[in-house]
Design an enzyme around this catalytic site. Structure first.
Site, mmCIF file in Angstrom:
data_model
loop_
_atom_site.group_PDB
_atom_site.id
_atom_site.type_symbol
_atom_site.label_atom_id
_atom_site.label_comp_id
_atom_site.label_asym_id
_atom_site.label_seq_id
_atom_site.Cartn_x
_atom_site.Cartn_y
_atom_site.Cartn_z
ATOM 1 N N LYS A 190 7.721 -1.294 -7.830
ATOM 2 C CA LYS A 190 8.371 0.120 -7.736
ATOM 3 C C LYS A 190 9.832 0.235 -8.646
ATOM 4 O O LYS A 190 10.191 0.754 -9.455
ATOM 5 C CB LYS A 190 8.178 0.753 -6.635
ATOM 6 C CG LYS A 190 6.934 1.141 -6.177
ATOM 7 C CD LYS A 190 6.689 2.670 -6.107
ATOM 8 C CE LYS A 190 5.128 3.037 -6.117
ATOM 9 N NZ LYS A 190 4.270 3.074 -5.216
ATOM 10 N N LYS B 90 -3.982 -3.453 -11.274
ATOM 11 C CA LYS B 90 -5.138 -2.962 -10.483
ATOM 12 C C LYS B 90 -5.400 -1.516 -10.691
ATOM 13 O O LYS B 90 -4.417 -0.947 -11.187
ATOM 14 C CB LYS B 90 -4.544 -3.230 -8.921
ATOM 15 C CG LYS B 90 -3.675 -2.331 -8.544
ATOM 16 C CD LYS B 90 -3.406 -2.443 -7.111
ATOM 17 C CE LYS B 90 -2.291 -1.179 -6.679
ATOM 18 N NZ LYS B 90 -2.207 -1.098 -5.262
ATOM 19 N N LYS C 284 -4.209 5.029 -8.137
ATOM 20 C CA LYS C 284 -4.150 6.413 -8.077
ATOM 21 C C LYS C 284 -2.732 6.637 -9.010
ATOM 22 O O LYS C 284 -2.767 7.809 -9.418
ATOM 23 C CB LYS C 284 -3.937 7.104 -6.630
ATOM 24 C CG LYS C 284 -4.719 6.386 -5.604
ATOM 25 C CD LYS C 284 -4.289 7.148 -4.148
ATOM 26 C CE LYS C 284 -3.733 5.697 -3.358
ATOM 27 N NZ LYS C 284 -4.541 5.620 -2.149
HETATM 28 P P1 TYM Z 1 -3.731 2.112 0.066
HETATM 29 O O1 TYM Z 1 -3.703 3.523 0.472
HETATM 30 O O2 TYM Z 1 -2.809 1.695 -1.063
HETATM 31 O O3 TYM Z 1 -4.908 1.379 -0.215
HETATM 32 C C1 TYM Z 1 -5.874 1.566 0.854
HETATM 33 C C2 TYM Z 1 -6.720 0.209 0.905
HETATM 34 O O4 TYM Z 1 -7.405 0.220 -0.506
HETATM 35 C C3 TYM Z 1 -7.121 -1.107 -0.965
HETATM 36 N N1 TYM Z 1 -7.216 -0.889 -2.406
HETATM 37 C C4 TYM Z 1 -7.667 -1.999 -3.496
HETATM 38 N N2 TYM Z 1 -8.724 -2.763 -3.318
HETATM 39 C C5 TYM Z 1 -9.369 -3.128 -4.264
HETATM 40 N N3 TYM Z 1 -8.833 -2.802 -5.589
HETATM 41 C C6 TYM Z 1 -7.870 -2.039 -5.716
HETATM 42 N N4 TYM Z 1 -7.761 -1.636 -6.952
HETATM 43 C C7 TYM Z 1 -7.402 -1.325 -4.611
HETATM 44 N N5 TYM Z 1 -6.545 -0.514 -4.559
HETATM 45 C C8 TYM Z 1 -6.467 0.048 -3.263
HETATM 46 C C9 TYM Z 1 -5.926 -1.483 -0.338
HETATM 47 O O5 TYM Z 1 -5.566 -2.790 -0.509
HETATM 48 C C10 TYM Z 1 -6.127 -0.980 0.973
HETATM 49 O O6 TYM Z 1 -6.598 -1.949 1.880
HETATM 50 N N6 TYM Z 1 -0.267 0.759 3.196
HETATM 51 C C11 TYM Z 1 -1.444 0.815 3.167
HETATM 52 C C12 TYM Z 1 -2.058 1.756 4.167
HETATM 53 C C13 TYM Z 1 -1.677 1.440 5.340
HETATM 54 C C14 TYM Z 1 -2.344 0.272 6.129
HETATM 55 C C15 TYM Z 1 -1.772 0.365 7.387
HETATM 56 C C16 TYM Z 1 -3.621 -0.566 6.033
HETATM 57 C C17 TYM Z 1 -0.746 1.982 6.160
HETATM 58 N N7 TYM Z 1 -0.756 1.399 7.465
HETATM 59 C C18 TYM Z 1 -2.267 -0.544 8.535
HETATM 60 C C19 TYM Z 1 -3.751 -1.512 6.796
HETATM 61 C C20 TYM Z 1 -3.040 -1.386 8.230
HETATM 62 C C21 TYM Z 1 -1.711 1.327 1.661
HETATM 63 O O7 TYM Z 1 -0.803 2.082 1.184
HETATM 64 O O8 TYM Z 1 -3.135 1.483 1.148
#
Ligand code: TYM
Length: 328
Positions: free
Chosen positions: A111, A193, A196
């Site tokens: 970022k 990757k 969003k």
């Molecule tokens: P976030 O919202 O970015 O993504 C949610 C989940 O989706 C997975 N993911 C992907 N997997 C495969 N290919 C992709 N292109 C892809 N984009 C996203 C992410 O790896 C994730 O598993 N910080 C976290 C949310 C969070 C969290 C937590 C997760 C907050 N507290 C505690 C686990 C435990 C996040 O921003 O995920």
């Protein structure tokens, strides 16, 4: 029964990457594990969100959790800020995290490198809140996509440090990445990757995309000029990504798909992948439409917050006592 915990941060509409890398696996795990899943709404506001849009995205995310098959009878489903303990433990974790550790987080570095400006302190300390999200519940596993593994590893390091300083308090969590689809790539730029926050919508499929629009995105996905169907992630990342998407959604191996389409043109393979994706989206959206205006959303969140709070509260009391904050 072993426990699993995970969350998704709906800073926009949920994507096919979220589904394949995370959500879909939560559904599969809910029969074998005690599953705790939440909507990470506090994490959303580390970057400014238009309030009306945020509200819609949060509600859609709960509806999509349910539409994808999470069952509130089996899994505990809640909104992160309904359980106040997350914020307090997040602060305590920040007081036990070194700046050097946060400076090493690749998501943060990316970022900063993009020079997006106005980087908030919340975005910087976000891995501390994420550690709290996890450690409050003593999960055995944290199922996440590849990009979140580093944050789960930090949570583990912080738990270890805390246990060492104050005595045994937290279970050490393990990240668990899907075998197929842990990193779904952008359709327009297979070196990045799918996310969003991409600049154009062409590379990203949203779970609420019209299935015909999703098909078009697949048909115009960037591939290569080798013209041969092979599983070569390095040289043919776009093609590999398409096969991985289809493999994940049909519970097949990429090698199976290569076998089936070997010697044929990319167009035929793309049509297959587009049909698989459109079918999956149609199924999810039919259920989403039945849920989005029903009472199910509020009922699920109310019940989930109650169950999660009971666990989180006990853990936070223990932490307060251990570090000397509690005087009663
Ligand atoms: P976030 O919202 O970015 O993504 C949610 C989940 O989706 C997975 N993911 C992907 N997997 C495969 N290919 C992709 N292109 C892809 N984009 C996203 C992410 O790896 C994730 O598993 N910080 C976290 C949310 C969070 C969290 C937590 C997760 C907050 N507290 C505690 C686990 C435990 C996040 O921003 O995920």
């Amino acid at each position: 029964m072993q426990r699993m915990l995970s969350g998704i941060k709906p800073t926009g509409q949920l994507t096919l990457g979220n589904y394949i890398g995370a959500l879909r696996n939560f559904v599969q795990y809910q029969d074998e594990y005690e599953m705790i899943v939440f909507i990470a709404n506090l994490h959303c506001i580390t970057v400014y969100q238009e309030p009306k849009e945020l509200r819609k995205n949060l509600k859609d995310a709960v509806a999509l959790y349910l539409a994808c098959g999470l069952d509130p009878q089996k899994a505990t489903i809640f909104l992160q800020n309904d359980v106040y303990e997350h914020a307090e433990l997040g602060y305590i974790m920040a007081c036990n995290t070194y700046m050097g550790e946060l400076n090493r987080m690749t998501q943060f570095k990316d970022k900063v490198a993009k020079n997006e400006g106005n980087i908030t302190a919340g975005l910087y300390t976000y891995p501390c809140l994420m550690a709290a999200d996890i450690l409050l519940y003593d999960p055995d596993y944290v199922p996440v996509g590849d990009d979140q593994k580093q944050h789960v590893e930090l949570a583990r390091d912080l738990a270890l440090r805390f246990n060492h300083k104050y005595g045994d308090t937290f279970k050490l969590p393990e990240p668990l990445a899907a075998k197929v689809g842990a990193r779904i790539m952008s359709l327009s730029d297979p070196y990045h990757k799918m996310s969003k926050s991409e600049h154009s919508d062409k590379g990203c499929i949203y779970l609420l995309d019209d299935p015909n629009v999703a098909k078009k995105k697949i048909m115009s996905a960037v591939t290569d000029s080798f013209g041969e169907i092979k599983a070569d992630k390095e040289k043919q990342p776009g093609l590999y990504n398409l096969m991985e998407i289809a493999a994940a959604l049909t519970n097949r191996q990429v090698s199976d798909i290569v076998e089936e389409f070997k010697g044929q043109g990319y167009g035929i393979l793309k049509t297959y992948v587009a049909d698989v994706v459109a079918k999956e989206l149609t199924k999810i959206q039919e259920r989403y439409n039945a849920i989005i205006n029903s009472d199910m959303i509020n009922e699920t969140l109310k019940e989930g917050a109650m169950k999660a709070s009971a666990i989180a509260h006990r853990k936070l009391l223990k932490v307060r006592k251990k570090i000397g904050l509690e005087i009663r």
